[in-house]
Design a protein around this motif. Structure first.
Motif, PDB file in Angstrom:
ATOM      1  N   THR A 353       0.847  -1.190   0.000  1.00 39.96           N
ATOM      2  CA  THR A 353       0.000   0.000   0.000  1.00 39.96           C
ATOM      3  C   THR A 353       0.885   1.244   0.000  1.00 39.96           C
ATOM      4  OG1 THR A 353      -0.134   0.044   2.414  1.00 39.96           O
ATOM      5  CG2 THR A 353      -1.847  -1.187   1.237  1.00 39.96           C
ATOM      6  N   THR A 354       0.279   2.332  -0.404  1.00 42.86           N
ATOM      7  CA  THR A 354       1.028   3.585  -0.536  1.00 42.86           C
ATOM      8  C   THR A 354       0.326   4.651   0.291  1.00 42.86           C
ATOM      9  OG1 THR A 354      -0.204   3.982  -2.571  1.00 42.86           O
ATOM     10  CG2 THR A 354       1.996   3.056  -2.799  1.00 42.86           C
ATOM     11  N   ARG A 357       2.353   8.418  -0.459  1.00 38.75           N
ATOM     12  CA  ARG A 357       3.010   8.252  -1.730  1.00 38.75           C
ATOM     13  C   ARG A 357       4.011   9.362  -2.004  1.00 38.75           C
ATOM     14  NH1 ARG A 357      -0.120   7.698  -7.425  1.00 38.75           N
ATOM     15  NH2 ARG A 357      -0.092   9.960  -7.193  1.00 38.75           N
ATOM     16  N   TYR A 360       7.212   8.568   0.163  1.00 42.50           N
ATOM     17  CA  TYR A 360       7.890   7.267   0.206  1.00 42.50           C
ATOM     18  C   TYR A 360       7.731   6.384  -1.031  1.00 42.50           C
ATOM     19  CZ  TYR A 360       8.429   8.430   5.137  1.00 42.50           C
ATOM     20  OH  TYR A 360       8.754   9.053   6.306  1.00 42.50           O
ATOM     21  N   LEU A 361       7.236   6.916  -2.130  1.00 44.88           N
ATOM     22  CA  LEU A 361       7.002   6.045  -3.290  1.00 44.88           C
ATOM     23  C   LEU A 361       8.209   5.165  -3.640  1.00 44.88           C
ATOM     24  CD1 LEU A 361       5.073   5.066  -5.432  1.00 44.88           C
ATOM     25  CD2 LEU A 361       5.864   6.898  -6.931  1.00 44.88           C
ATOM     26  N   TYR A 364       8.284   2.199  -1.346  1.00 43.59           N
ATOM     27  CA  TYR A 364       7.243   1.210  -1.629  1.00 43.59           C
ATOM     28  C   TYR A 364       7.652   0.356  -2.829  1.00 43.59           C
ATOM     29  CZ  TYR A 364       4.305   4.220   1.342  1.00 43.59           C
ATOM     30  OH  TYR A 364       3.799   4.937   2.372  1.00 43.59           O
ATOM     31  N   VAL A 380       1.824  -3.084  -6.322  1.00 37.72           N
ATOM     32  CA  VAL A 380       1.864  -1.835  -5.563  1.00 37.72           C
ATOM     33  C   VAL A 380       0.589  -1.070  -5.882  1.00 37.72           C
ATOM     34  CG1 VAL A 380       3.139   0.285  -5.103  1.00 37.72           C
ATOM     35  CG2 VAL A 380       4.367  -1.782  -5.810  1.00 37.72           C
ATOM     36  N   TYR A 381      -0.006  -0.457  -4.843  1.00 37.06           N
ATOM     37  CA  TYR A 381      -1.198   0.359  -5.094  1.00 37.06           C
ATOM     38  C   TYR A 381      -0.725   1.699  -5.634  1.00 37.06           C
ATOM     39  CZ  TYR A 381      -5.916   2.070  -4.610  1.00 37.06           C
ATOM     40  OH  TYR A 381      -7.175   2.552  -4.883  1.00 37.06           O
ATOM     41  N   LEU A 382      -1.003   1.965  -6.916  1.00 35.26           N
ATOM     42  CA  LEU A 382      -0.384   3.124  -7.556  1.00 35.26           C
ATOM     43  C   LEU A 382      -1.280   4.351  -7.627  1.00 35.26           C
ATOM     44  CD1 LEU A 382       1.575   1.313 -10.400  1.00 35.26           C
ATOM     45  CD2 LEU A 382       2.496   2.354  -8.333  1.00 35.26           C
ATOM     46  N   THR A 384      -3.831   7.278  -5.989  1.00 34.00           N
ATOM     47  CA  THR A 384      -3.910   7.983  -4.713  1.00 34.00           C
ATOM     48  C   THR A 384      -5.246   7.639  -4.083  1.00 34.00           C
ATOM     49  OG1 THR A 384      -2.676   9.785  -5.699  1.00 34.00           O
ATOM     50  CG2 THR A 384      -3.776  10.229  -3.596  1.00 34.00           C
ATOM     51  N   GLN A 390      -7.538   1.177  -0.105  1.00 31.90           N
ATOM     52  CA  GLN A 390      -6.488   0.275  -0.581  1.00 31.90           C
ATOM     53  C   GLN A 390      -6.681  -1.133  -0.014  1.00 31.90           C
ATOM     54  OE1 GLN A 390      -2.511   1.895  -0.681  1.00 31.90           O
ATOM     55  NE2 GLN A 390      -3.248   4.018  -0.642  1.00 31.90           N
TER      56      GLN A 390
END
Length: 443
Positions: A353-354, A357, A360-361, A364, A380-382, A384, A390
């Motif tokens: 999860t992000t 984002r 810390y992208l 992740y 990866v959940y891309l 927002t 998520q």
RNA sequence: GUGGUAGUAGCUCAGCUGGUUAGAGCGCCGGAUUGUGAUUCCGGAGGUCGGGGGUUCAAGUCCCCUUUACCACCCCA
């Protein structure tokens, strides 16, 4: 804007992702089991010349033909068609490549086939067949027949299919019975058609059908009695009383005991002298497979022995035995009845999860990369979205675990791992993430 | 290929003998709840009523054709 309606084509099925994943798992399992018995894979083109497809007779109206407008396209001049089974292509293949193949040739072939029939539940115009055949040159020992129920049994078990029964017979038996009357052997095809309806229509109607097919009046009661018999001994008594040859019965006995010796549970195989479907080009052993308690579905896998596979294509004598699983039909019915667990939509096992984002992208993405390098299916959940969204994304797809981390975790050198199903969460050192996740994953 | 039944929102369906802007439940999206997917509450999107033609002042509703699905036959996995 006028849109095109997303309508499917009748009889051409398609699955949603979860079902397709199940189908793919089953296909892999079948492939594995076939190879376990030493069958080797081949694939033949979906398209064959019409003269090849028609060589074994019949089925003309069921063939989907292929044409190009430049070549006169439609009705006339059609020279190509889609294969409607895998046996005819096999015959062509073996005849064509016989100089390069090793005999007995044990091959399996898992492909789609096409039949221009009216679609119904579990009956499609495009479907998978999963064939195994053993082709000999000149001769093929009867023991090969016995191997097939064992392959079928192992395959059905490995696939997790429900309990089933293989009904076996031998075409020589009915032929022998018919031959006790003058001209009786010419009545075989018609008699088989009539017997085929016995399970559905019962003895009284079958008697009528047999009469319509011109079967000798004195023989009809014998056949009716015969097809209702459940043991080899009873069958033998009838044949002997009628003065018919019992060679086919001896073959059947050998088949059953051979299959049992090869690991086929005895309770799953039994003689059934009323089976007839698909019998037309078989010459010895024939069998059909029924899901226990779902006999009304009809056969989900059938096969048998043919004395000469490719006599239309070569003068070489090529006897064979084989069977075919009608996989699309079987899966459609089993899934429809809830008899197979469908499972998750997605192969993803871990969602990273992000939560933050912006900050810390890269971290992740690095976590996902480490997981993938460890062989763990990861996404990866891309987009927002807030963290709850998520988690819902993961749950909807059947993803088991979510990695959760932002400033609080990263600053402490940790990440949190949430078990979506259990709704529990643990914080682990980032260094030990892979080991922790591997310990949480089933299998 | 032949015959029977059916087709209304993503899904399951309601819509009486034709009558103003076509409904419900579930699902979906958003918010209450910008570090946690249940529940609850509030709000929202989504339909040329399978498609075409006809009858009628008026058709989701009646008629015809077509298409798709289901069932039976033929045949087969």
């Amino acid at each position: 804007m006028s849109r095109v309606k997303p309508l499917p084509v009748s009889g051409f099925p398609e699955w949603l992702p979860a079902e397709r994943r199940l189908e793919q798992r089953i296909l892999d399992t079948i492939r594995h089991e076939y190879e376990l018995f030493g069958f080797t894979p081949i694939e033949t083109p979906s398209v064959e010349r019409m003269e090849i497809l028609m060589a074994k007779g019949g089925l003309g109206r069921q063939i989907y033909t292929l044409g190009r407008p430049e070549e006169g396209g439609g009705a006339e001049g059609v020279k190509l068609g889609l294969h409607f089974d895998l046996t005819v292509p096999l015959a062509r293949y073996v005849a064509q490549h016989q100089g390069k193949l090793n005999f007995p040739f044990r091959r399996y072939q898992i492909q789609k086939v096409w039949r221009g029939e009216r679609a119904q539940r579990g009956r499609f115009r495009e479907f998978y067949q999963c064939d195994v055949d053993i082709i000999g040159r000149g001769k093929l020992d009867p023991l090969y027949d016995a191997e097939l129920p064992a392959v079928l049994n192992a395959t059905f078990e490995a696939c997790g299919f429900p309990d089933f029964r293989i009904h076996v017979s031998n075409r020589k038996i009915l032929d022998a019975l018919l031959r006790t009357r003058p001209g009786g052997e010419d009545k075989a095809a018609g008699a088989l058609r009539a017997i085929d309806k016995y399970a559905r229509d019962g003895a009284a109607k079958t008697r009528g059908y047999l009469a319509e097919e011109g079967v000798d009046a004195e023989l009809i009661p014998v056949i009716l009695e015969f097809i209702q018999v459940e043991t080899l001994d009873e069958a033998r008594a009838i044949l002997e009383r009628a003065g018919a040859d019992t060679a086919g019965l001896d073959e059947l006995r050998a088949l059953i005991s051979g299959a049992i010796d090869l690991g086929m549970p005895a309770e799953r195989i039994r003689p059934d002298f009323a089976i007839a479907r698909g019998l037309d080009y078989y010459t010895g052993t024939v069998f059909e497979t029924f899901i226990a308690g779902k006999e009304d579905w009809g056969s989900v896998c059938s096969g048998g022995r043919y004395d000469d596979l490719a006599n239309q294509f070569t003068s070489q004598l090529l006897p064979g035995v084989g069977f075919s699983i009608g996989l699309s039909r079987l899966l459609d019915l089993l899934i429809g009845e809830g008899m197979l667990e469908v499972g998750a939509d997605s192969p993803t096992r871990v969602l990273v999860t992000t939560m933050d984002r912006e900050a810390y992208l890269p971290r992740y993405l690095a976590i996902a990369r480490r997981l993938r390098e460890a062989g763990i299916e990861t996404e990866v959940y891309l987009d927002t979205a807030k963290i709850g969204r998520q988690f819902a994304y993961a749950s909807d797809r059947g993803i088991g675990l979510a990695v959760v981390a932002a400033a609080a975790e990263f600053d402490a050198g940790t990440v949190a791992v949430k078990d979506l199903a259990a709704r529990t969460q643990e914080t682990v050192a980032e260094d030990s993430l892979i080991e922790y996740i591997q310990s949480k994953l089933p299998g």
